[in-house]
Design an enzyme around this catalytic site. Structure first.
Site, PDB file in Angstrom:
ATOM      1  N   GLY A  79       0.828  -1.204   0.000  1.00 34.98           N
ATOM      2  CA  GLY A  79       0.000   0.000   0.000  1.00 34.98           C
ATOM      3  C   GLY A  79       0.860   1.251   0.000  1.00 34.98           C
ATOM      4  O   GLY A  79       0.535   2.254  -0.656  1.00 34.98           O
ATOM      5  N   GLN A 108      -7.429   0.350   4.343  1.00 37.50           N
ATOM      6  CA  GLN A 108      -8.264  -0.137   5.449  1.00 37.50           C
ATOM      7  C   GLN A 108      -9.717  -0.323   5.034  1.00 37.50           C
ATOM      8  O   GLN A 108     -10.458  -1.037   5.700  1.00 37.50           O
ATOM      9  CB  GLN A 108      -8.197   0.827   6.643  1.00 37.50           C
ATOM     10  CG  GLN A 108      -6.828   0.968   7.280  1.00 37.50           C
ATOM     11  CD  GLN A 108      -6.375  -0.261   8.045  1.00 37.50           C
ATOM     12  OE1 GLN A 108      -7.157  -1.160   8.372  1.00 37.50           O
ATOM     13  NE2 GLN A 108      -5.083  -0.329   8.353  1.00 37.50           N
ATOM     14  N   SER A 137      -4.050  -2.871  -0.339  1.00 32.45           N
ATOM     15  CA  SER A 137      -2.977  -3.706   0.215  1.00 32.45           C
ATOM     16  C   SER A 137      -3.558  -5.062   0.576  1.00 32.45           C
ATOM     17  O   SER A 137      -4.669  -5.138   1.117  1.00 32.45           O
ATOM     18  CB  SER A 137      -2.397  -3.017   1.458  1.00 32.45           C
ATOM     19  OG  SER A 137      -1.425  -3.829   2.049  1.00 32.45           O
ATOM     20  N   ALA A 138      -2.802  -6.127   0.294  1.00 30.31           N
ATOM     21  CA  ALA A 138      -3.352  -7.479   0.478  1.00 30.31           C
ATOM     22  C   ALA A 138      -3.385  -7.932   1.938  1.00 30.31           C
ATOM     23  O   ALA A 138      -4.275  -8.674   2.342  1.00 30.31           O
ATOM     24  CB  ALA A 138      -2.523  -8.473  -0.341  1.00 30.31           C
ATOM     25  N   HIS A 139      -2.412  -7.461   2.747  1.00 28.74           N
ATOM     26  CA  HIS A 139      -2.290  -8.090   4.071  1.00 28.74           C
ATOM     27  C   HIS A 139      -3.326  -7.642   5.082  1.00 28.74           C
ATOM     28  O   HIS A 139      -3.395  -8.181   6.180  1.00 28.74           O
ATOM     29  CB  HIS A 139      -0.861  -7.931   4.621  1.00 28.74           C
ATOM     30  CG  HIS A 139      -0.478  -6.563   5.075  1.00 28.74           C
ATOM     31  ND1 HIS A 139      -0.376  -6.248   6.409  1.00 28.74           N
ATOM     32  CD2 HIS A 139      -0.141  -5.449   4.404  1.00 28.74           C
ATOM     33  CE1 HIS A 139       0.015  -4.981   6.517  1.00 28.74           C
ATOM     34  NE2 HIS A 139       0.166  -4.478   5.309  1.00 28.74           N
ATOM     35  N   THR A 195       9.936  -7.938 -12.269  1.00 27.01           N
ATOM     36  CA  THR A 195       9.239  -9.216 -12.467  1.00 27.01           C
ATOM     37  C   THR A 195       8.123  -9.346 -11.432  1.00 27.01           C
ATOM     38  O   THR A 195       8.340  -9.092 -10.250  1.00 27.01           O
ATOM     39  CB  THR A 195      10.242 -10.385 -12.343  1.00 27.01           C
ATOM     40  OG1 THR A 195      11.215 -10.202 -13.358  1.00 27.01           O
ATOM     41  CG2 THR A 195       9.559 -11.725 -12.529  1.00 27.01           C
ATOM     42  N   CYS A 219       1.917  -0.059  12.001  1.00 26.07           N
ATOM     43  CA  CYS A 219       2.854   0.137  10.895  1.00 26.07           C
ATOM     44  C   CYS A 219       3.363   1.567  10.829  1.00 26.07           C
ATOM     45  O   CYS A 219       4.079   1.926   9.925  1.00 26.07           O
ATOM     46  CB  CYS A 219       2.283  -0.318   9.563  1.00 26.07           C
ATOM     47  SG  CYS A 219       0.538  -0.283   9.474  1.00 26.07           S
TER      48      CYS A 219
HETATM   49  N1  PLP Z   1      -2.464   3.182   4.293  1.00 26.17           N
HETATM   50  C1  PLP Z   1      -3.154   2.830   5.391  1.00 26.17           C
HETATM   51  C2  PLP Z   1      -4.420   3.543   5.717  1.00 26.17           C
HETATM   52  C3  PLP Z   1      -2.680   1.818   6.227  1.00 26.17           C
HETATM   53  O1  PLP Z   1      -3.357   1.487   7.323  1.00 26.17           O
HETATM   54  C4  PLP Z   1      -1.468   1.169   5.885  1.00 26.17           C
HETATM   55  C5  PLP Z   1      -0.896   0.141   6.784  1.00 26.17           C
HETATM   56  O2  PLP Z   1      -1.254   0.063   7.930  1.00 26.17           O
HETATM   57  C6  PLP Z   1      -0.811   1.562   4.718  1.00 26.17           C
HETATM   58  C7  PLP Z   1      -1.331   2.573   3.943  1.00 26.17           C
HETATM   59  C8  PLP Z   1       0.462   0.907   4.282  1.00 26.17           C
HETATM   60  O3  PLP Z   1       0.169  -0.339   3.680  1.00 26.17           O
HETATM   61  P1  PLP Z   1       1.358  -1.409   3.514  1.00 26.17           P
HETATM   62  O4  PLP Z   1       1.599  -1.979   4.876  1.00 26.17           O
HETATM   63  O5  PLP Z   1       0.813  -2.432   2.558  1.00 26.17           O
HETATM   64  O6  PLP Z   1       2.507  -0.678   2.965  1.00 26.17           O
END
Ligand code: PLP
Length: 401
Positions: free
Chosen positions: A77, A191, A213-215, A251, A340
């Protein structure tokens, strides 16, 4: 690695990341073992990999109401967000130099914005209210002819506040029409995706760029995507072999892409049931905390303007960080803000809660609970009991230190 024990484990940090679905892991393992060709190779193994990448792209694009050719895979993300900020600045430097972001954006937006500011761009941070809703009057007033980009997230990662994207898209479209401008609207939906409907043909109509974002949806870590509206000329972020229609060379992470596609398919198939589980757990925890623990402040909206996956509460007279580690001893995993962003945490604590105007005491005692479909009401009962005990003990002793 966590030791395997019979101890209870209540995972309530799903906004930081989620447990990958077993089905996603299986799919990825199979891709790694058997489908290891390079999607750019012309032989059968390459074509097989390319076919899977295409299927995943189609699934994820469909999940947001987009066409497959408008969805680009990225490494996270953060990369999607950076690509938008730096790309817009580069592509539109002749049109203007003003960028609008909400003050409650993730650092993946705020940090590139700050970098651009240091390079001479004007960055306006739109204020938010006590429940993290953006100041719509300020937003409308700040749209000017030299504005190039407006970036507002779909759901705030610390409070779960749902942003009024369709209203914002309309303000932007009306402004562009009236002034002959071409301001781009980006939404960081890291989110929001999989937790609320995100549909470019409905409530997200008019959004030009969108990050995923996948996770956060039980997919693999290190895997993101970026929707770019057809016809919008975003410069390449990574140059090289020309993959991803030349926007993002390198890749392809085929197991990651295939895993992301699987996670998105599962999230969409079971959407209502998943959301209902999160909503029920959130409601139970919220009501029980309000009923059983005095002197708390609910930092998330309590009505339908909140995403069912997040609940942020300040336990006044405590320290969130100490509560977090106390709960951890009971096998309960929560967060004080956004995990994060921890490397960015300043002495003043969460920038989001600060922007909402919370006092230092309210910020200090804040805990974020974030839910997934794997949570249960029994877990919530256990959590309330342990939170109540931890808060009482902290308040009695002043501290656990
Ligand atoms: N944007 C938002 C609102 C998020 O909550 C996060 C991660 O917590 C991100 C971006 C970053 O995503 P990634 O961990 O895939 O880089």
């Amino acid at each position: 690695m966590l030791e395997k024990t019979d101890k209870k484990l209540v995972y309530l940090d799903n906004s930081a990341t989620t447990r990958q679905y077993d089905a996603v892991t299986e799919t990825m393992l199979q891709a790694m073992r058997e489908n290891y060709g390079n999607p750019s190779s012309l032989h059968a193994l390459g074509l097989a990999a390319e076919k899977e990448v295409r299927a995943a792209r189609k699934t994820i694009a469909a999940a947001i109401g987009a066409k497959e050719e408008t969805l680009y895979f990225t490494a996270c993300g953060t990369e999607s967000d950076n690509t938008v900020l730096f790309g817009a600045a580069q592509a539109k430097k002749r049109s203007g130099n003003k960028i609008l972001v909400s003050a409650a954006e993730h650092p993946a937006i705020l940090e590139p914005a700050r970098k651009l500011e240091s390079l001479g761009y004007e960055v306006v941070r739109i204020g938010v209210d006590r429940l993290c809703h953006p100041d719509m009057n300020q937003l409308a007033a700040e749209l000017t002819e030299d504005t190039i980009l407006l970036s507002i997230m779909g759901v705030n990662n610390e409070t779960g506040t749902i942003m009024p994207i369709s209203e914002i898209a309309k303000i932007k479209a009306d402004y562009n029409k009236a002034h002959g401008t071409d301001i781009w609207l980006h939404s960081d939906c890291v989110q929001a995706f999989g937790k609320i409907p995100v549909d470019l043909a409905a409530n997200y109509r008019g959004v030009d760029l969108l990050s995923l974002s996948a996770h956060k949806i039980h997919g693999p870590k290190g895997m993101g995507a970026l929707y770019v509206r057809k016809g919008l000329n975003l410069p390449a972020f990574l140059l090289g072999g020309g993959q991803e229609q030349h926007l993002r060379s390198g890749t392809e992470n085929t197991p990651g892409i295939i895993g992301f596609g699987k996670a998105a398919a599962l999230a969409m198939t079971n959407f209502d049931a998943r959301i209902e589980t999160m909503r029920t757990c959130r409601k139970f925890l919220l009501e029980a905390c309000k009923a059983e623990i005095p002197d708390i402040r609910i930092n998330s909206p309590e009505d339908e303007t909140a995403c069912p996956s997040v609940l942020n509460i300040s336990f006044l007279g405590t320290r969130g960080e100490v509560l977090l580690h106390t709960l951890e001893q009971d096998g309960i995993y929560v967060s004080t803000g956004s995990a994060c962003t921890s490397n960015h945490a300043s002495a003043k604590g969460s920038h989001v809660l600060n922007a909402m105007g919370l006092s230092p005491k309210e910020i200090e005692g804040a805990i974020r609970f974030s839910f997934s479909e794997f949570n249960t009401i029994e877990e919530m009962e256990y959590t309330v009991e342990k939170v109540k005990a931890a808060v009482q003990r902290f308040r009695r002793l002043g501290s656990f230190r």
